[in-house]
Design a protein around this motif. Structure first.
Motif, PDB file in Angstrom:
ATOM      1  N   LEU A 120     -31.230  43.386  55.951  1.00 54.97           N
ATOM      2  CA  LEU A 120     -32.517  42.989  56.939  1.00 54.97           C
ATOM      3  C   LEU A 120     -32.290  43.844  58.214  1.00 54.97           C
ATOM      4  O   LEU A 120     -33.378  44.116  58.839  1.00 54.97           O
ATOM      5  N   THR A 128     -28.355  39.624  53.465  1.00 53.07           N
ATOM      6  CA  THR A 128     -28.883  39.400  54.859  1.00 53.07           C
ATOM      7  C   THR A 128     -28.662  40.691  55.740  1.00 53.07           C
ATOM      8  O   THR A 128     -29.514  40.961  56.676  1.00 53.07           O
ATOM      9  N   ILE A 174     -41.138  43.275  59.376  1.00 52.57           N
ATOM     10  CA  ILE A 174     -40.768  41.751  58.941  1.00 52.57           C
ATOM     11  C   ILE A 174     -41.558  40.684  59.734  1.00 52.57           C
ATOM     12  O   ILE A 174     -41.569  40.979  60.859  1.00 52.57           O
ATOM     13  N   LEU A 210     -33.052  45.008  49.374  1.00 49.56           N
ATOM     14  CA  LEU A 210     -32.566  43.892  50.243  1.00 49.56           C
ATOM     15  C   LEU A 210     -31.831  43.241  49.226  1.00 49.56           C
ATOM     16  O   LEU A 210     -32.161  42.249  48.709  1.00 49.56           O
ATOM     17  N   TRP A 239     -36.430  48.746  58.589  1.00 52.06           N
ATOM     18  CA  TRP A 239     -37.325  47.933  58.548  1.00 52.06           C
ATOM     19  C   TRP A 239     -37.748  47.069  59.853  1.00 52.06           C
ATOM     20  O   TRP A 239     -38.454  46.110  59.992  1.00 52.06           O
TER      21      TRP A 239
END
Length: 391
Positions: free
Chosen positions: A205, A202, A214, A199, A210
């Motif tokens: 993400l 951004t 999260i 990571l 993932w």
């Protein structure tokens, strides 16, 4: 002022910390501080904390009146040590009891509204963040001016505040005093599941692997989740924010302890908007690390460091004594260690409880998450955006 505001929607709000702003943050060592938090010095009950100048006329009488009232009622953060260490330090200094109400800002607003509708006034002082204070307390006229109440030389000394005096953040410049300003992590990761190299920005993400892994403090309500969510929104835009928060199936909570537990126990290896005071309890116990995303601005936050006085307070004299104490070098040191935040005052060394990389540096560019116009004109609409994503 130490910070300047760029009033442009959907653009990076970069605030420059003037060279004088942090000149003392890394300077004078505070002899009484230790990593577990400073202990208030023993003193006579009406002594003013750490005053080198003459005690102002009326201070002893104010303290005597406060002692007669018997206690002060303070609403503040649900931080682990706040409900014990803060009341103990205040009582040690003034022999006045403190009733401490540990509550999140959004819950506090609902409580105050219900109480006042019933004609009840139970609280004296608020320690909180900007969203509820700016968006609810001020417009509802629930607060009294704080600036005229500050009287101790240690508190009003212009040389210890980068702004040339106590740093009031509301438009009137006298209601809401900010005590802290700390660089805030975007989040934390559990490194038993992923590497920091997984990571870097951004965009990482949004990797499908993932999805469902999260968690975030709820960005649709006032608090840390909205701070992080608004930074992502302003920097990356609404479409990206929707892809992340909705498309990646982010799990929400309104419990700071819970999100720290989720990451520490690897229930969700990526956690956004975790308050360091909750994550630090796992330091050296489980493999966690701050999440650093190179394309997001470095943000600063006052934590629960805005002090305000409730109007129609049940213990008005004790409230004034507490307000002066919490803004003094001694009070800021005690509370800063509890909140694990860096004081705005330049005569307090926060390095005993805040990592140096989280203390703002002179000349740095920072996204000021407590700036009034940013909170009211951008962050509140962004909160409604995230609420709509949840349906």
């Amino acid at each position: 002022m130490a910070y300047h505001f760029e009033r442009t929607w959907h653009r990076r709000q970069l605030l420059r910390l003037a060279p004088a702003a942090g000149a003392g943050l890394l300077g004078l060592a505070l002899g009484a501080c230790a990593p577990s938090g400073p202990v208030a010095s023993q003193a006579t009950p009406n002594a003013a904390p750490g005053q080198s100048g003459a005690i102002p006329t009326g201070w002893d009488q104010l303290v005597a009146a406060a002692q007669k009232e018997g206690k002060v009622v303070v609403s503040g953060p649900p931080a682990p040590d706040a409900r014990t260490k803060l009341p103990a330090a205040f009582k040690d200094r003034f022999n006045i009891e403190m009733e401490y109400l540990a509550v999140n800002s959004s819950q506090l607003a609902s409580r105050i509204e219900s109480e006042r509708a019933a004609g009840q006034y139970t609280m004296d002082v608020s320690l909180g963040g900007p969203d509820t204070i700016y968006g609810t307390f001020l417009p509802n006229k629930w607060l009294d001016p704080l600036k005229p109440v500050l009287m101790l030389p240690d508190v009003v000394d212009p040389t210890v505040w980068p702004s040339g005096g106590p740093w009031f953040r509301d438009p009137s410049g006298e209601m809401s005093l900010q005590l802290f300003n700390t660089i805030i992590p975007i989040g934390y990761i559990n490194t038993s599941t992923l590497s920091p190299d997984d990571l870097k920005t951004t965009d990482d993400l949004l990797n499908p692997k993932w999805k469902g892994k999260i968690a975030s403090y709820d960005p649709s309500v006032n608090g840390g989740g909205l701070i992080t969510g608004s930074i992502i929104y302003v920097k990356k835009g609404a479409d990206f924010a929707k892809q992340l928060y909705q498309g990646q199936g982010i799990a929400y909570t309104r419990d700071y302890q819970q999100i720290a537990d989720w990451v520490a126990h690897d229930s969700y290896p990526i956690g956004l908007a975790i308050t360091p005071v909750y994550m630090n309890q796992y330091q050296g116990v489980v493999p966690t690390q701050e999440l650093v995303l190179a394309d997001l601005p470095t943000a600063v936050s006052g934590g629960y460091g805005i002090v305000s006085l409730w109007n129609q307070a049940p213990h008005p004299n004790a409230a004034k004594v507490f307000a002066n104490w919490i803004a003094s070098k001694e009070g800021v040191s005690v509370y800063g260690a509890i909140d694990q935040s860096a004081p705005v005052r330049t005569d307090v060394d926060a390095s005993a409880w805040v990592p140096n990389h989280l203390i703002p540096k002179p000349g740095g560019d920072y996204f000021d998450t407590f700036e009034y116009r940013y909170v009211m004109e951008q962050r509140q609409p962004i909160a409604r955006f995230y609420a709509a994503l949840k349906g």
